[in-house]
Design a protein around this motif. Structure first.
Motif, mmCIF file in Angstrom:
data_model
loop_
_atom_site.group_PDB
_atom_site.id
_atom_site.type_symbol
_atom_site.label_atom_id
_atom_site.label_comp_id
_atom_site.label_asym_id
_atom_site.label_seq_id
_atom_site.Cartn_x
_atom_site.Cartn_y
_atom_site.Cartn_z
ATOM 1 N N GLN A 130 -41.197 -49.983 19.828
ATOM 2 C CA GLN A 130 -42.570 -49.468 19.724
ATOM 3 C C GLN A 130 -42.704 -48.430 18.613
ATOM 4 N N GLY A 131 -41.678 -48.331 17.762
ATOM 5 C CA GLY A 131 -41.762 -47.438 16.606
ATOM 6 C C GLY A 131 -41.473 -45.987 16.933
ATOM 7 N N VAL A 132 -40.903 -45.723 18.093
ATOM 8 C CA VAL A 132 -40.567 -44.348 18.472
ATOM 9 C C VAL A 132 -39.187 -44.011 17.927
ATOM 10 N N ARG A 133 -39.022 -42.871 17.274
ATOM 11 C CA ARG A 133 -37.731 -42.457 16.722
ATOM 12 C C ARG A 133 -36.949 -41.671 17.748
ATOM 13 N N VAL A 134 -35.630 -41.675 17.609
ATOM 14 C CA VAL A 134 -34.756 -41.087 18.632
ATOM 15 C C VAL A 134 -33.712 -40.175 18.000
ATOM 16 N N ILE A 135 -33.665 -38.932 18.462
ATOM 17 C CA ILE A 135 -32.603 -37.995 18.073
ATOM 18 C C ILE A 135 -31.733 -37.727 19.296
ATOM 19 N N ALA A 136 -30.418 -37.961 19.157
ATOM 20 C CA ALA A 136 -29.470 -37.592 20.218
ATOM 21 C C ALA A 136 -29.193 -36.102 20.056
ATOM 22 N N TYR A 137 -29.518 -35.314 21.103
ATOM 23 C CA TYR A 137 -29.384 -33.857 21.014
ATOM 24 C C TYR A 137 -28.113 -33.414 21.722
ATOM 25 N N ASP A 138 -27.194 -32.890 21.006
ATOM 26 C CA ASP A 138 -25.949 -32.309 21.475
ATOM 27 C C ASP A 138 -24.928 -33.346 21.962
ATOM 28 N N ARG A 139 -25.376 -34.356 22.737
ATOM 29 C CA ARG A 139 -24.434 -35.374 23.219
ATOM 30 C C ARG A 139 -24.783 -36.714 22.579
ATOM 31 N N LEU A 140 -23.799 -37.407 22.014
ATOM 32 C CA LEU A 140 -24.063 -38.683 21.342
ATOM 33 C C LEU A 140 -24.482 -39.747 22.349
ATOM 34 N N ILE A 141 -25.460 -40.577 21.959
ATOM 35 C CA ILE A 141 -25.899 -41.712 22.780
ATOM 36 C C ILE A 141 -25.104 -42.934 22.318
ATOM 37 N N MET A 142 -24.498 -43.633 23.277
ATOM 38 C CA MET A 142 -23.525 -44.679 22.961
ATOM 39 C C MET A 142 -24.073 -46.090 23.109
ATOM 40 N N PHE A 345 -23.585 -32.224 7.144
ATOM 41 C CA PHE A 345 -24.129 -33.560 7.384
ATOM 42 C C PHE A 345 -22.965 -34.536 7.377
ATOM 43 N N ASN A 346 -22.819 -35.301 8.456
ATOM 44 C CA ASN A 346 -21.645 -36.160 8.648
ATOM 45 C C ASN A 346 -22.080 -37.605 8.836
ATOM 46 N N THR A 347 -21.479 -38.482 8.047
ATOM 47 C CA THR A 347 -21.841 -39.901 8.187
ATOM 48 C C THR A 347 -20.604 -40.743 8.433
ATOM 49 N N THR A 348 -19.556 -40.105 8.961
ATOM 50 C CA THR A 348 -18.319 -40.883 9.155
ATOM 51 C C THR A 348 -17.770 -40.833 10.568
ATOM 52 N N ASP A 349 -18.020 -39.756 11.283
ATOM 53 C CA ASP A 349 -17.224 -39.530 12.492
ATOM 54 C C ASP A 349 -17.845 -39.862 13.825
ATOM 55 N N TYR A 350 -19.154 -39.980 13.882
ATOM 56 C CA TYR A 350 -19.770 -40.189 15.201
ATOM 57 C C TYR A 350 -20.238 -41.643 15.337
ATOM 58 N N ASN A 351 -19.234 -42.491 15.643
ATOM 59 C CA ASN A 351 -19.510 -43.919 15.830
ATOM 60 C C ASN A 351 -19.836 -44.142 17.303
ATOM 61 N N ASN A 352 -21.009 -44.653 17.585
ATOM 62 C CA ASN A 352 -21.386 -44.793 19.008
ATOM 63 C C ASN A 352 -21.064 -46.183 19.560
ATOM 64 N N GLY A 353 -20.221 -46.910 18.790
ATOM 65 C CA GLY A 353 -19.815 -48.237 19.260
ATOM 66 C C GLY A 353 -20.659 -49.325 18.613
ATOM 67 N N ASN A 354 -21.883 -48.965 18.217
ATOM 68 C CA ASN A 354 -22.749 -49.911 17.503
ATOM 69 C C ASN A 354 -22.846 -49.553 16.032
ATOM 70 N N LYS A 355 -22.896 -48.236 15.772
ATOM 71 C CA LYS A 355 -23.025 -47.792 14.375
ATOM 72 C C LYS A 355 -22.537 -46.358 14.258
ATOM 73 N N VAL A 356 -22.282 -45.931 13.040
ATOM 74 C CA VAL A 356 -21.978 -44.515 12.797
ATOM 75 C C VAL A 356 -23.320 -43.814 12.681
ATOM 76 N N VAL A 357 -23.569 -42.884 13.574
ATOM 77 C CA VAL A 357 -24.873 -42.212 13.613
ATOM 78 C C VAL A 357 -24.844 -41.009 12.672
ATOM 79 N N PRO A 358 -25.789 -40.909 11.718
ATOM 80 C CA PRO A 358 -25.809 -39.747 10.816
ATOM 81 C C PRO A 358 -26.012 -38.470 11.638
ATOM 82 N N SER A 359 -25.148 -37.480 11.393
ATOM 83 C CA SER A 359 -25.108 -36.310 12.278
ATOM 84 C C SER A 359 -25.196 -34.993 11.528
ATOM 85 N N TYR A 360 -25.919 -34.050 12.125
ATOM 86 C CA TYR A 360 -25.965 -32.668 11.630
ATOM 87 C C TYR A 360 -25.129 -31.829 12.590
#
Ligand code: GAL
Length: 395
Positions: A130-142, A345-360
């Protein structure tokens, strides 16, 4: 593991971004920029003239989430957004229902701290449809593509700081006398708990391998030392069983590495109740919860890892505003932010099993009786009233 987490920076040429308050352009620019997987297809979101942010926190029992929720709500409202803030009582179904309600109420952005990181992919995939954006706050969503960004602290570093404190306090580097330690780790459904654990174990492993540090209970694996729901009572019960089973009169315990403050509270209560030794046991923690600050000041807890929650919410609100403005922020968000605190800004370490999520990622700080006044009171994070009671500064 160490090197993976330290590599942090990504440089892209990013179109200059205009960031003013809480406005949203729905669907057009994103569709053009992103080659999404199926679940990530973003359809037009009907423009109802509102900018709505849904904030879903795990529970109110753990002190910090009350503060995170208040900081986030206050700052998104200041930015002109309509905010829906909910607490899920640590129940997956409640969080799923809360998120569904936020989508139905017209949320444009969801800021989510998952009760169970792997249990909300369906509702978030519906949000993305539905076009809603999602930010995982503090804990990564897998386990889903339906998460756009992750904001947290350097979770691996948290474990490293706790272990370094134990090594320094016990003088392990120079000591020839073997010492004893027990572990109280976090909630196994919280992706952060693994990072805390790995950071601590990697740092202690030379001493565990050399026999300088022993674990009389032999419990050192992640699951067998974990604490469901970060529960103080569960941590207390488990450590009391360990003390009564492995620490008879004369058996010395030197340290208990607790992953956070709610478990540290359980550990100090267990030690008070069942530890027969007379030595001061080193107890670690995380979050700088007020109850634990008193314990550090009275000596029953040794340290905590302080995470400046207001900074975490400031990064999240800036990121949220940029996304709602139709942008795809990367390192530029930090460059133009003017923040007076470190953020990477990290684009390598937080892989949630589907993708590496860009992280601050923000920087955690070790706090003990030595630097508690400087880090927590002189900065105004905490204050004391006339009778010395500690309270958190307003959001
Ligand atoms: C973790 C969080 C920690 C601690 C713990 C228990 O996810 O990063 O700061 O609060 O949850 O709530």
């Amino acid at each position: 593991m160490n090197s993976m987490l330290k590599k942090l920076f990504l440089t892209f040429t990013i179109p200059a971004l205009v960031l003013t308050g809480c406005s949203s352009t729905r669907g057009d620019s994103q569709a053009a920029d992103i080659e999404p997987a199926e679940a990530d297809v973003i359809t037009e979101r009907p423009d109802d003239g509102r900018t709505v942010v849904g904030i879903s926190m795990p529970d109110r029992i753990l002190e910090r989430w009350n503060r995170d929720g208040a900081y986030l709500k206050n700052q998104f409202q200041k930015a002109g957004c309509e905010v829906i803030l909910s607490y899920a009582n640590n129940l997956i179904d409640t969080q799923t229902d809360d998120l569904k309600a936020m989508i139905e109420d017209g949320a444009d952005l969801l800021v989510v701290t998952a009760v169970d990181g792997a249990a909300i992919s369906n509702v978030l995939e519906e949000a993305h449809r539905q076009g809603v954006r999602v930010i995982a706050y503090d804990r990564l969503i897998m386990g889903t593509d339906a998460v756009d960004y992750y904001v947290s602290f350097d979770n691996y570093k948290v474990g490293v700081l706790q272990a370094e404190y134990v090594i320094a306090s016990l003088g392990l580097k120079a000591s020839e006398t073997p010492m004893n330690i027990e572990f109280v780790t976090g909630d196994p459904v919280d992706n952060n708990a693994r990072f805390f654990y790995q950071g601590a174990m990697d740092t202690l492993s030379p001493y565990l391998e050399s026999g300088k540090l022993n674990v009389p209970s032999t419990q050192r694996e992640f699951y067998e030392t974990s604490t469901a729901q970060w529960s103080t009572d569960i941590a207390q019960q488990r450590l009391q069983i360990i003390l009564n089973s492995y620490y008879p009169e004369g058996m010395r315990l030197d340290a208990v590495l607790c992953a956070n403050d709610s478990t540290a509270l359980g550990a100090t209560r267990a030690l008070e109740a069942d530890y027969l030794g007379l030595n001061k046991v080193v107890v670690t923690g995380q979050d700088a919860d007020i109850a634990n600050i008193y314990n550090i000041l009275n000596g029953s807890q040794s340290m905590t890892v302080y995470k400046h929650l207001k900074q975490e919410s400031i990064v999240t609100v800036s990121l949220g505003k940029d996304i709602l403005a139709g942008n795809t922020p990367e390192y530029d968000l930090i460059e133009k932010s003017g923040w007076d605190f470190a953020c990477s800004f990290n684009t390598t370490d937080y892989n949630n099993g589907n993708k590496v999520v860009p992280s601050y990622l923000l920087r955690p700080i070790a706090v003990s009786a030595d630097n508690i006044e400087k880090e927590l009171f002189e900065t105004g994070y905490y204050n004391r009233n006339s009778s010395g009671l500690i309270f958190a500064s307003k959001n």
